[in-house]
Scaffold this motif. Structure first.
Motif, short mmCIF file in Angstrom:
data_model
loop_
_atom_site.label_atom_id
_atom_site.label_comp_id
_atom_site.label_asym_id
_atom_site.label_seq_id
_atom_site.Cartn_x
_atom_site.Cartn_y
_atom_site.Cartn_z
N TRP A 1 -34.29 17.26 -12.78
CA TRP A 1 -33.30 18.16 -12.16
C TRP A 1 -32.92 17.76 -10.74
CZ3 TRP A 1 -35.87 23.57 -13.50
CH2 TRP A 1 -35.71 23.80 -14.88
N MET A 2 -33.74 16.96 -10.11
CA MET A 2 -33.58 16.75 -8.66
C MET A 2 -32.19 16.23 -8.28
SD MET A 2 -36.37 17.90 -7.51
CE MET A 2 -36.40 17.56 -5.77
N THR A 3 -31.75 15.21 -8.97
CA THR A 3 -30.46 14.60 -8.62
C THR A 3 -29.32 15.59 -8.86
OG1 THR A 3 -31.44 12.54 -9.32
CG2 THR A 3 -29.06 12.54 -8.96
N LYS A 4 -29.41 16.31 -9.98
CA LYS A 4 -28.36 17.28 -10.30
C LYS A 4 -28.33 18.39 -9.27
CE LYS A 4 -28.92 16.39 -15.20
NZ LYS A 4 -29.71 16.79 -16.35
N ARG A 5 -29.50 18.84 -8.87
CA ARG A 5 -29.54 19.94 -7.90
C ARG A 5 -29.16 19.49 -6.49
NH1 ARG A 5 -32.10 24.71 -9.93
NH2 ARG A 5 -32.49 25.42 -7.81
N ALA A 6 -29.25 18.20 -6.25
CA ALA A 6 -28.77 17.69 -4.96
C ALA A 6 -27.25 17.63 -4.97
CB ALA A 6 -29.36 16.30 -4.70
N LEU A 7 -26.69 17.24 -6.10
CA LEU A 7 -25.24 17.04 -6.21
C LEU A 7 -24.49 18.37 -6.37
CD1 LEU A 7 -23.07 14.84 -6.29
CD2 LEU A 7 -23.46 14.62 -8.75
N LEU A 8 -25.10 19.30 -7.06
CA LEU A 8 -24.44 20.56 -7.40
C LEU A 8 -23.83 21.30 -6.20
CD1 LEU A 8 -23.86 21.89 -10.05
CD2 LEU A 8 -26.06 23.07 -9.91
N PRO A 9 -24.60 21.57 -5.15
CA PRO A 9 -23.98 22.28 -4.02
C PRO A 9 -22.85 21.49 -3.38
CG PRO A 9 -26.28 21.74 -3.53
CD PRO A 9 -26.04 21.37 -4.95
N MET A 10 -22.93 20.17 -3.44
CA MET A 10 -21.88 19.34 -2.84
C MET A 10 -20.58 19.50 -3.61
SD MET A 10 -24.28 15.96 -2.27
CE MET A 10 -22.96 14.91 -1.71
N VAL A 11 -20.69 19.53 -4.95
CA VAL A 11 -19.50 19.67 -5.79
C VAL A 11 -18.94 21.08 -5.69
CG1 VAL A 11 -18.70 19.68 -8.20
CG2 VAL A 11 -20.16 17.82 -7.37
N LEU A 12 -19.82 22.08 -5.72
CA LEU A 12 -19.35 23.48 -5.74
C LEU A 12 -18.58 23.84 -4.47
CD1 LEU A 12 -22.37 25.36 -7.35
CD2 LEU A 12 -20.18 24.76 -8.40
N GLN A 13 -19.00 23.31 -3.34
CA GLN A 13 -18.30 23.73 -2.12
C GLN A 13 -17.03 22.91 -1.85
OE1 GLN A 13 -20.47 23.19 1.60
NE2 GLN A 13 -21.94 21.93 0.55
N LYS A 14 -16.65 22.09 -2.82
CA LYS A 14 -15.42 21.30 -2.64
C LYS A 14 -14.20 21.97 -3.26
CE LYS A 14 -16.38 17.72 -0.12
NZ LYS A 14 -17.65 18.19 0.38
#
Lengths: 429, 430
Positions: free
Chosen positions: A41-54
């Motif tokens: 999950w680590m990579t996905k959870r790192a990327l998720l907030p970056m994508v959501l706030q775009k």
């Protein structure tokens, strides 16, 4: 005492924490999503907030979303991923001006809350995947972040220490994720994970500022709903790992100043009886400019500009860090370990304990003056499932005795010494 | 004691200039647990050449001395002042900037004692040859730490490209070599010249009762004797308007290149109020085009020339001024080229009423956020006071700005020979 009390209400799918306070000219809203730490999950959870706030459903580009925020009197939105003990926490934060200071009358807070909800719950999605362009751009940004961890020597050394120290424990997982996992990830898979995350993480929402609690609750009820499944997070007990033989690891890099980091096991976490004594221990040992480490490594021997310690409340670690001349490794290490031995022997005065208690209480009260700081302190309770009022926390700190500090010191075990040093001229030794 | 009331901000400041010239400001915030006190002198890293008090001749002291002096004031003959604060439950700190040296504490109790300690330790220097030598090792490590930080290097590298001679181009801490020259006598010379109460301000914010606090400060200062307030003769070298080096680059062990574009700002002859307006307009304009909501940011981000590390800042003072934009880049050449083109393009830009309203709103929100911090209020209030500007007037000042102000600013802002580019490239691994 000027301590804010929180009102906690169970809502559909989340817990709402309301903190009315006269201290601020803005209102802060924080949503914290908690799950277990798992490699996949680590990579996905790192990327998720970056994508959501775009981007969101109604604001399909970063520019349009940011413009909307600016129109709301420069409301600030941010999001990040962190490790707290063996938990992974994704936080979304929003800070909005309090209308009381504006000349115009608007429903600023309500609009901000709606936008906040939209960023988290209504992302921009096409055919069961995040927007391809945004996804691949953010993927690139994360890749860059992962590869440039090495540029920031202090955090790199800290990461390497934890890698070595907690090798087979979830806590050593990297919060930015992993390049291999990132390369293999596509936007559909990330969106699938998002759906799991949005239903199954444990969610706590905090609102703090100068407002009427009832009015805020009603406003949040109006725009914040969550169809949550059962929280699947398993409470991972941090096993108390005992150290057989301390490790010593020396690595080389292109740098001027060596980074000496030491990791100890405390066997004490938030909510434990001796947690308060550990706070005092840290204050005496390396938490303040009056501490043993600062006084000895820096002031007495001029070896460093900084020499300090901090503890991880949920994993049970105490970390020491110092920046030294590469040639002074042995001397600095010896001094640090001597100071630790002195602490274990109870070689500190009653007076020092009393002073440190006041410093720790002072620090705590100051942190609680800050809205984000207060939320972080309160969130410890969620992480540890241990309820304690701020007043009691302070009271317990004030009751710590000399003996309790020495006792908690004697529980500490050196696990790993990590030294990042300059490359030797001419290569081999 | 004078009362300054700011209705829109719902704040009140009490102020008085004492007989010895010290300016005192008090902000009472009883809802806070904390009290923050800052005692600052109008003396920073750029004040390297001056006429010492009691002398007729100009001297130039070693680079990094203001910062060195800041470190050394904490050490007394018999003790370390950090310990005094510790005993009183306070945490203390200090910083040196280009124009200011400040000593500060924060505490939640024993406030009177801590204020007294703050005043007393700064006004009672003790320097010895031995303690000066000892400090050189510590500060050398501080400098080395910054030497490894690419962001710091890129910041100073850019300023060094902008300025030919002005001491703003010198790292605040000096260099490992320059600090070796510092002597006890140098420290006393700088201290006597710049630490006179008339060159200093005291700002206390937090859980205090203003009348009692003012009385305490008055009494404390009344017990000490100072020479009549001196006129400080500072001199700065003649600095050309154009930049020193249009392009420079260095190598460091980084994985990603850094690229900064610097603008040397025209500040000579500006009044304090004009400096404030320029600062507001420049940050609003940069925010409009180069923050995440901006047209330029979007283009740079989508073409992978920048990432989240991209940032900009403007620092304007009476003696110098600069704007810096940049961050990590995979293609620093292209980024420099595009940013320069964009800056030139600004001259032709028209700003719509709607956009300008958004720029103002953003700035207002930003200001209110900052006002949550007593540290920000105290530091910024004293900083602005030196320029003759009132921090609490910033909000009405933003509200009064018009599209015309913005367009005028844009028309006159960018000139080719005021722009410098500074890059950090990854060094070849050995």
């Amino acid at each position: 005492m000027k301590v804010n009390k929180e009102q906690m209400v169970e809502k559909q799918g989340y817990r709402l924490h309301i903190l009315p306070s006269k201290k601020y000219k803005t209102i802060n809203i924080v949503a914290k999503f908690k799950s277990d730490l798992k490699k996949e999950w680590m990579t996905k959870r790192a990327l998720l907030p970056m994508v959501l706030q775009k981007a969101t459903k109604n604001h399909p580009s970063a520019r349009s979303l940011q413009s909307a925020l600016e129109n709301l009197y420069g409301t600030v939105l941010s999001s990040d991923s962190t490790k707290k003990g063996e938990n992974h926490v994704i936080s979304f934060r929003m800070e909005v001006a309090n209308e009381a200071y504006l000349r115009t009358e608007t429903s600023l807070l309500k609009q901000a809350l709606e936008l906040f909800h939209e960023v988290i719950f209504e992302p921009k999605v096409e055919q069961g995947a995040f927007d391809e362009k945004i996804f691949s751009r953010e993927k690139q940004t994360l890749e860059q972040k992962i590869t440039s961890i090495k540029d920031e020597k202090m955090s790199y050394a800290n990461m390497r220490l934890i890698d070595e120290m907690c090798k087979d424990e979830p806590y050593s997982l990297h919060v930015h994720g992993y390049l291999d996992d990132l390369k293999a990830l596509d936007s559909k898979e990330l969106y699938e994970y998002y759906q799991h995350f949005i239903t199954n993480d444990l969610l706590d929402v905090y609102v703090i500022g100068d407002f009427e609690a009832d009015a805020i609750e009603e406003m949040i009820d109006g725009c914040f709903t969550r169809e949550a499944g059962d929280n699947t997070a398993v409470d991972q007990e941090s096993p108390h790992k005992h150290v057989e033989e301390p490790k010593e690891i020396i690595e080389e890099d292109d740098l001027n100043q060596g980074k000496l980091h030491l990791g100890f096991r405390t066997h004490t976490t938030f909510g434990d009886e001796d947690y308060y004594a550990l706070q005092i221990f840290n204050g005496l040992f390396g938490g303040f400019p009056s501490s043993k480490l600062f006084m000895n490594v820096r002031e007495k021997h001029s070896l460093a500009y900084y020499a300090a310690s901090r503890f991880e409340s949920h994993k049970g670690l105490l970390l020491v860090f110092s920046g030294i001349d590469p040639n002074n490794y042995d001397q600095a290490k010896t001094i640090i370990l001597e100071q630790m031995d002195a602490m274990k022997k109870g070689d500190f005065t009653e007076e020092e304990v009393e002073q440190t208690k006041e410093l720790v209480v002072n620090q705590l009260l100051e942190t609680m003056d800050n809205s984000q700081g207060l939320i972080e302190i309160l969130y410890h309770q969620v992480l540890s499932k241990h309820q304690i009022e701020a007043e009691e926390l302070i009271d317990r700190i004030r009751k710590v005795t000399h003996k309790e500090v020495a006792d908690v010191a004697s529980k500490l075990e050196l696990d790993t010494i990590y030294f990042l040093t300059s490359r030797k001229e001419g290569g081999e030794q | 004691m004078e009362e300054l009331v700011y209705e829109q901000m719902k704040e009140k400041i009490y102020t008085e200039t004492l007989d010895n010239g010290l300016k005192v400001f008090l902000l009472s915030k009883p809802e806070m647990a904390k009290t923050y006190g800052i005692f600052a002198t109008n003396y920073g890293s750029i004040d390297q050449t001056f006429i010492p008090i009691g002398s007729n001749e100009t001297v130039t002291v070693p680079e990094g001395i203001a910062h060195f002096l800041e470190h050394k004031l904490f050490e007394k003959e018999d003790r370390d002042v950090f310990q005094d604060f510790t005993k009183q439950g306070a945490s203390a700190n200090a910083f040196t900037s280009f124009t200011k040296t400040a000593y500060l504490f924060s505490a939640t109790n024993q406030i009177e004692k801590n204020v007294t300690t703050l005043l007393d330790f700064v006004q009672d220097p003790y320097f010895s040859d031995q303690s000066v030598e000892k400090e050189k090792g510590i500060i050398a490590q501080e400098i080395r730490m910054y030497d490894d930080q690419a962001d710091w290097r890129s910041f100073f590298g850019t300023i060094q490209s902008l300025y030919h001679k002005h001491p703003v181009r010198v790292d605040i801490a000096g260099t490992v070599e320059s600090i070796q020259e510092i002597t006890k006598e140098d420290l006393y010379t700088c201290y006597e010249t710049f630490y006179h109460p008339s060159n200093m301000t005291l700002f206390i914010a937090g859980n205090i009762e203003p009348t009692e606090m003012m009385e305490l400060v008055r009494k404390n200062q009344g017990q000490k004797s100072f020479s009549p307030s001196p006129e400080i003769g500072r001199s700065y070298p003649e600095e050309p308007a154009e930049v020193a080096k249009k392009f420079n680059s260095i190598e460091m062990p980084v994985t990603t290149s850094k690229c900064m574009v610097g603008i040397k700002e025209k500040v000579s002859g500006l009044s304090g109020k004009e400096i404030l307006r320029a600062e507001l307009l420049s940050s609003m304009i940069l925010g409009h085009y180069f923050s995440k909501s901006g047209e330029f940011y979007e283009e740079l981000y989508n073409s992978d020339l920048i990432d989240d590390s991209f940032h900009f800042e403007t620092d304007l003072d009476k003696e110098f001024g600069f704007t810096i934009l940049g961050g990590d880049s995979r293609n620093p050449e292209k980024l420099a080229e595009r940013v320069k083109e964009m800056l030139h393009q600004l001259r032709e830009e028209k700003v719509s009423e709607e956009d300008f309203e958004r720029m103002k709103r953003k700035k207002i929100g930003q200001f209110l956020r900052a006002m949550n911090s007593m540290e920000f209020i105290a530091n910024q209030f004293t900083q602005y006071h030196l320029l003759g500007v009132d921090l609490f007037d910033v909000l009405p000042e933003i509200e009064s700005l018009t599209v015309k102000d913005a367009e005028e600013y844009l028309e006159n802002w960018i000139q080719e020979d005021h722009i410098a580019v500074f890059q950090i490239k990854p060094s070849k691994q050995g």
